[in-house]
Design a protein around this motif. Structure first.
Motif, PDB file in Angstrom:
ATOM      1  N   GLU A 236       1.518  -7.261   7.764  1.00 39.28           N
ATOM      2  CA  GLU A 236       2.756  -8.128   8.039  1.00 39.28           C
ATOM      3  C   GLU A 236       3.493  -7.796   7.124  1.00 39.28           C
ATOM      4  O   GLU A 236       4.945  -6.721   8.027  1.00 39.28           O
ATOM      5  N   GLU A 237       4.348  -7.542   5.807  1.00 42.15           N
ATOM      6  CA  GLU A 237       4.268  -6.529   5.129  1.00 42.15           C
ATOM      7  C   GLU A 237       5.241  -5.589   6.021  1.00 42.15           C
ATOM      8  O   GLU A 237       6.006  -4.698   5.773  1.00 42.15           O
ATOM      9  N   ALA A 238       4.060  -4.544   6.268  1.00 45.12           N
ATOM     10  CA  ALA A 238       4.510  -2.937   6.433  1.00 45.12           C
ATOM     11  C   ALA A 238       4.709  -2.958   8.285  1.00 45.12           C
ATOM     12  O   ALA A 238       6.374  -2.347   7.773  1.00 45.12           O
TER      13      ALA A 238
ATOM     14  N   THR B 288      -0.771   1.682  -0.709  1.00 40.03           N
ATOM     15  CA  THR B 288      -0.219   0.935  -0.129  1.00 40.03           C
ATOM     16  C   THR B 288       1.287   1.437   0.259  1.00 40.03           C
ATOM     17  O   THR B 288       1.311   1.432   1.585  1.00 40.03           O
ATOM     18  N   ALA B 289       0.913   2.555  -0.646  1.00 36.30           N
ATOM     19  CA  ALA B 289       2.310   3.952   0.486  1.00 36.30           C
ATOM     20  C   ALA B 289       1.541   3.547   1.936  1.00 36.30           C
ATOM     21  O   ALA B 289       2.440   4.030   2.578  1.00 36.30           O
ATOM     22  N   GLU B 290       0.648   4.408   1.764  1.00 38.04           N
ATOM     23  CA  GLU B 290       0.210   5.669   2.568  1.00 38.04           C
ATOM     24  C   GLU B 290      -0.276   4.516   3.471  1.00 38.04           C
ATOM     25  O   GLU B 290       0.239   4.675   5.122  1.00 38.04           O
ATOM     26  N   TYR B 291      -0.083   3.074   3.281  1.00 37.31           N
ATOM     27  CA  TYR B 291      -0.512   1.693   4.307  1.00 37.31           C
ATOM     28  C   TYR B 291       1.033   1.914   4.984  1.00 37.31           C
ATOM     29  O   TYR B 291       1.151   2.055   6.466  1.00 37.31           O
TER      30      TYR B 291
ATOM     31  N   ALA C  26       8.231  -1.407   8.918  1.00 39.56           N
ATOM     32  CA  ALA C  26       8.468  -0.342   9.731  1.00 39.56           C
ATOM     33  C   ALA C  26      10.113  -0.749  11.133  1.00 39.56           C
ATOM     34  O   ALA C  26       9.270   0.061  11.915  1.00 39.56           O
ATOM     35  N   GLY C  27      10.597  -2.204  10.976  1.00 41.97           N
ATOM     36  CA  GLY C  27      11.582  -1.834  11.290  1.00 41.97           C
ATOM     37  C   GLY C  27      10.351  -2.968  13.041  1.00 41.97           C
ATOM     38  O   GLY C  27      11.348  -2.918  13.211  1.00 41.97           O
ATOM     39  N   LEU C  28       9.727  -3.606  12.701  1.00 41.43           N
ATOM     40  CA  LEU C  28       8.904  -4.414  13.697  1.00 41.43           C
ATOM     41  C   LEU C  28       9.491  -6.069  13.590  1.00 41.43           C
ATOM     42  O   LEU C  28       9.431  -6.535  12.544  1.00 41.43           O
ATOM     43  N   ILE C  29       9.658  -6.159  14.956  1.00 40.06           N
ATOM     44  CA  ILE C  29       9.490  -7.561  14.929  1.00 40.06           C
ATOM     45  C   ILE C  29       8.365  -8.663  15.581  1.00 40.06           C
ATOM     46  O   ILE C  29       7.833  -7.470  16.319  1.00 40.06           O
ATOM     47  N   ASP C  30       8.642  -9.973  15.742  1.00 42.45           N
ATOM     48  CA  ASP C  30       7.897 -10.801  16.222  1.00 42.45           C
ATOM     49  C   ASP C  30       6.156 -10.206  15.515  1.00 42.45           C
ATOM     50  O   ASP C  30       5.334 -10.136  16.599  1.00 42.45           O
TER      51      ASP C  30
ATOM     52  N   ASP D 175       3.519   3.870   5.395  1.00 39.22           N
ATOM     53  CA  ASP D 175       3.607   5.193   5.940  1.00 39.22           C
ATOM     54  C   ASP D 175       2.682   5.286   7.762  1.00 39.22           C
ATOM     55  O   ASP D 175       3.156   5.597   8.615  1.00 39.22           O
ATOM     56  N   MET D 176       1.497   5.179   7.462  1.00 40.87           N
ATOM     57  CA  MET D 176       0.497   5.039   8.509  1.00 40.87           C
ATOM     58  C   MET D 176       1.561   3.523   9.764  1.00 40.87           C
ATOM     59  O   MET D 176       1.574   4.375  10.868  1.00 40.87           O
ATOM     60  N   VAL D 177       1.845   2.507   9.627  1.00 39.00           N
ATOM     61  CA  VAL D 177       2.305   1.442  10.063  1.00 39.00           C
ATOM     62  C   VAL D 177       3.425   1.993  10.795  1.00 39.00           C
ATOM     63  O   VAL D 177       3.842   2.098  11.960  1.00 39.00           O
TER      64      VAL D 177
END
Length: 253
Positions: free
Chosen positions: A205-207, A126-129, A211-215, A131-133
């Motif tokens: 969705e969580e990742a 999960t941590a790497e997921y 990461a600060g993404l919306i919509d 981080d990738m996002v």
């Protein structure tokens, strides 16, 4: 570039298939993949696009032909990048390629669209997921869009038996913690295959939100010639109802 044992294994699997990788895009399943992916891609006219896990540049070339002003493709495996560069040299489109592990992706520039295609399926935890996002999101300008083709969180493993009809097979393997490990084989000669994970519902969705993404949106699966969706009958129906991938988009505020 220093890779972990996990990412060395990924690189080796793709190295073995680099010269054949574009051929898998002519298999039936790939037409659904392409239709689904492109349904979430915004107008690329004049835009800057980063193709993460670009392989031999198949989608990079599509993005350029759709009007992108700048396309950069990166992939973990150098031999994939070498093939992409050879294709570019033979038929120049102005695309640049480099060998970069998505797990170590730096900020390569300011992009209007970042497209990690099958990249996150290889995250080892999960941590790497996350981080990738986050690394992909860091390459987006404000207002830019991430278009991510990920593993299907709602996959029905029992219904994957229809996949050979569409040119691939997926075999469940041992679990890695809570993650279902899978082996994917494409019906081309010579052999093309790799391992990955099916990530659970909510992971992407969580990742993206972390990461600060919306919509954040998950898009419906599409089949060729079905602009408004897919009927429950016909050749594509079984695959479109239960594909191995899912498409997500999100915007950087």
């Amino acid at each position: 570039m220093t890779k972990s044992v996990h990412h060395d294994r990924i690189s080796e699997q793709y190295q073995a298939s680099s010269t054949q990788y574009d051929n898998v895009k002519n298999l039936p399943y790939a037409f659904v993949e392409r239709e689904t992916l492109l349904s979430g891609v915004p107008d690329l006219t004049g835009k800057r696009v980063l193709d993460v896990a670009c392989g031999t540049g198949f989608y990079s070339r599509i993005f350029k032909r759709l009007g992108a002003d700048k396309v950069v493709g990166v992939d973990i495996e150098q031999s994939m990048v070498d093939v992409a560069r050879q294709i570019e040299a033979e038929a120049p489109l102005g695309i640049t390629y480099d060998a970069v592990d998505a797990a170590e992706l730096p900020v390569l520039g300011e992009f209007d669209v970042v497209a990690p295609i099958w990249a996150f399926v290889h995250a080892k935890d999960t941590a790497e997921y996350h981080d990738m996002v986050a690394r992909c999101a860091a390459n987006l300008v404000s207002g830019g869009t991430m278009v991510a083709l990920c593993s299907n969180p709602d996959i029905d493993l029992d219904k994957m038996s229809v996949y050979p009809r569409y040119g691939l097979s997926i075999t469940p393997k041992e679990k890695h913690g809570d993650l279902q490990v899978i082996h994917i084989e494409m019906d081309v000669e010579p052999h093309v295959g790799f391992d990955g994970f099916f990530w659970p519902a909510g992971a992407t969705e969580e990742a993206m939100e972390k990461a600060g993404l919306i919509d954040v949106k998950r898009h419906p699966n599409r089949a060729p010639g079905h602009v408004a969706g897919m009927s429950e009958k016909g050749y594509w129906a079984d695959f479109v109802a239960n594909p191995p991938f899912a498409l997500y988009t999100a915007v950087k505020p």
